[in-house]
Design a protein around this motif. Structure first.
Motif, PDB file in Angstrom:
ATOM      1  N   LYS A  27       0.831  -1.208   0.000  1.00  7.72           N
ATOM      2  CA  LYS A  27       0.000   0.000   0.000  1.00  7.72           C
ATOM      3  C   LYS A  27       0.859   1.248   0.000  1.00  7.72           C
ATOM      4  O   LYS A  27       0.560   2.219  -0.699  1.00  7.72           O
ATOM      5  CB  LYS A  27      -0.938   0.002   1.208  1.00  7.72           C
ATOM      6  CG  LYS A  27      -2.024  -1.032   1.108  1.00  7.72           C
ATOM      7  CD  LYS A  27      -2.932  -1.004   2.310  1.00  7.72           C
ATOM      8  CE  LYS A  27      -3.954  -2.121   2.204  1.00  7.72           C
ATOM      9  NZ  LYS A  27      -4.918  -2.111   3.279  1.00  7.72           N
ATOM     10  N   LYS A  31       0.946   3.841  -3.114  1.00  4.70           N
ATOM     11  CA  LYS A  31       0.576   5.241  -2.871  1.00  4.70           C
ATOM     12  C   LYS A  31       1.710   6.170  -3.291  1.00  4.70           C
ATOM     13  O   LYS A  31       1.469   7.233  -3.872  1.00  4.70           O
ATOM     14  CB  LYS A  31       0.224   5.430  -1.402  1.00  4.70           C
ATOM     15  CG  LYS A  31      -0.442   6.735  -1.085  1.00  4.70           C
ATOM     16  CD  LYS A  31      -1.794   6.880  -1.713  1.00  4.70           C
ATOM     17  CE  LYS A  31      -2.873   6.262  -0.897  1.00  4.70           C
ATOM     18  NZ  LYS A  31      -4.223   6.669  -1.321  1.00  4.70           N
ATOM     19  N   CYS A  35       0.836   8.888  -5.953  1.00  3.69           N
ATOM     20  CA  CYS A  35       0.773  10.270  -5.474  1.00  3.69           C
ATOM     21  C   CYS A  35       2.061  11.063  -5.671  1.00  3.69           C
ATOM     22  O   CYS A  35       2.004  12.262  -5.935  1.00  3.69           O
ATOM     23  CB  CYS A  35       0.403  10.286  -3.990  1.00  3.69           C
ATOM     24  SG  CYS A  35      -1.244   9.644  -3.655  1.00  3.69           S
ATOM     25  N   GLN A  46      -7.440  11.213  -4.022  1.00  5.28           N
ATOM     26  CA  GLN A  46      -6.943   9.964  -3.447  1.00  5.28           C
ATOM     27  C   GLN A  46      -5.643  10.161  -2.671  1.00  5.28           C
ATOM     28  O   GLN A  46      -5.210   9.269  -1.955  1.00  5.28           O
ATOM     29  CB  GLN A  46      -6.703   8.930  -4.547  1.00  5.28           C
ATOM     30  CG  GLN A  46      -7.965   8.482  -5.221  1.00  5.28           C
ATOM     31  CD  GLN A  46      -7.668   7.451  -6.296  1.00  5.28           C
ATOM     32  OE1 GLN A  46      -6.715   6.691  -6.197  1.00  5.28           O
ATOM     33  NE2 GLN A  46      -8.487   7.442  -7.335  1.00  5.28           N
ATOM     34  N   CYS A  47      -5.040  11.331  -2.829  1.00  4.86           N
ATOM     35  CA  CYS A  47      -3.757  11.609  -2.185  1.00  4.86           C
ATOM     36  C   CYS A  47      -3.961  12.629  -1.068  1.00  4.86           C
ATOM     37  O   CYS A  47      -4.257  13.784  -1.330  1.00  4.86           O
ATOM     38  CB  CYS A  47      -2.761  12.170  -3.195  1.00  4.86           C
ATOM     39  SG  CYS A  47      -2.471  11.070  -4.585  1.00  4.86           S
ATOM     40  N   ILE A  64      -1.057   7.683   4.698  1.00  9.72           N
ATOM     41  CA  ILE A  64      -1.452   6.421   4.090  1.00  9.72           C
ATOM     42  C   ILE A  64      -2.380   5.707   5.070  1.00  9.72           C
ATOM     43  O   ILE A  64      -1.929   5.172   6.085  1.00  9.72           O
ATOM     44  CB  ILE A  64      -0.232   5.554   3.744  1.00  9.72           C
ATOM     45  CG1 ILE A  64       0.625   6.318   2.747  1.00  9.72           C
ATOM     46  CG2 ILE A  64      -0.668   4.207   3.198  1.00  9.72           C
ATOM     47  CD1 ILE A  64       1.918   5.708   2.411  1.00  9.72           C
TER      48      ILE A  64
END
Length: 101
Positions: A27, A31, A35, A46-47, A64
């Motif tokens: 994850k 991310k 991002c 989403q970031c 996160i």
């Protein structure tokens, strides 16, 4: 697309994730890819990333899943600017050190 650089401290944190937290490695890396490589200078819902207010080093943070926080700076000259991940911390620890950055 930008590159992302990891400090020794950030690499060390990732290598020490074990047990229940080991599932977050993918994850975290996903991310970072999304991002900080693809959307470093764009807004994306989403970031969850922001500049840290009052930071003397120009640090930014990326949450996160309310489990971990990446502390990063943007380095380099245009057009080669990229993120340098300085530290990866637990969500709680990151909130304790924001004033020190």
């Amino acid at each position: 697309m930008c590159n992302v650089e990891y400090t020794h401290t950030a690499d060390k944190f990732l290598s020490k994730l074990k047990g229940n937290n080991a599932k977050y490695i993918k994850k975290i890396l996903d991310k970072v890819d999304y991002c900080l490589e693809k959307h470093l200078f764009d807004y994306d819902s989403q970031c969850n990333k922001k500049a840290i207010k009052g930071s003397k080093t120009g640090s930014h943070r990326l949450h996160i899943e309310r489990q971990f926080t990446l502390i990063y700076t943007i380095v380099g000259e245009k057009p080669d600017r990229h993120a340098k991940i300085n530290d990866i911390l637990t969500y709680e620890k990151a909130h304790q050190i924001y004033g020190l950055l």
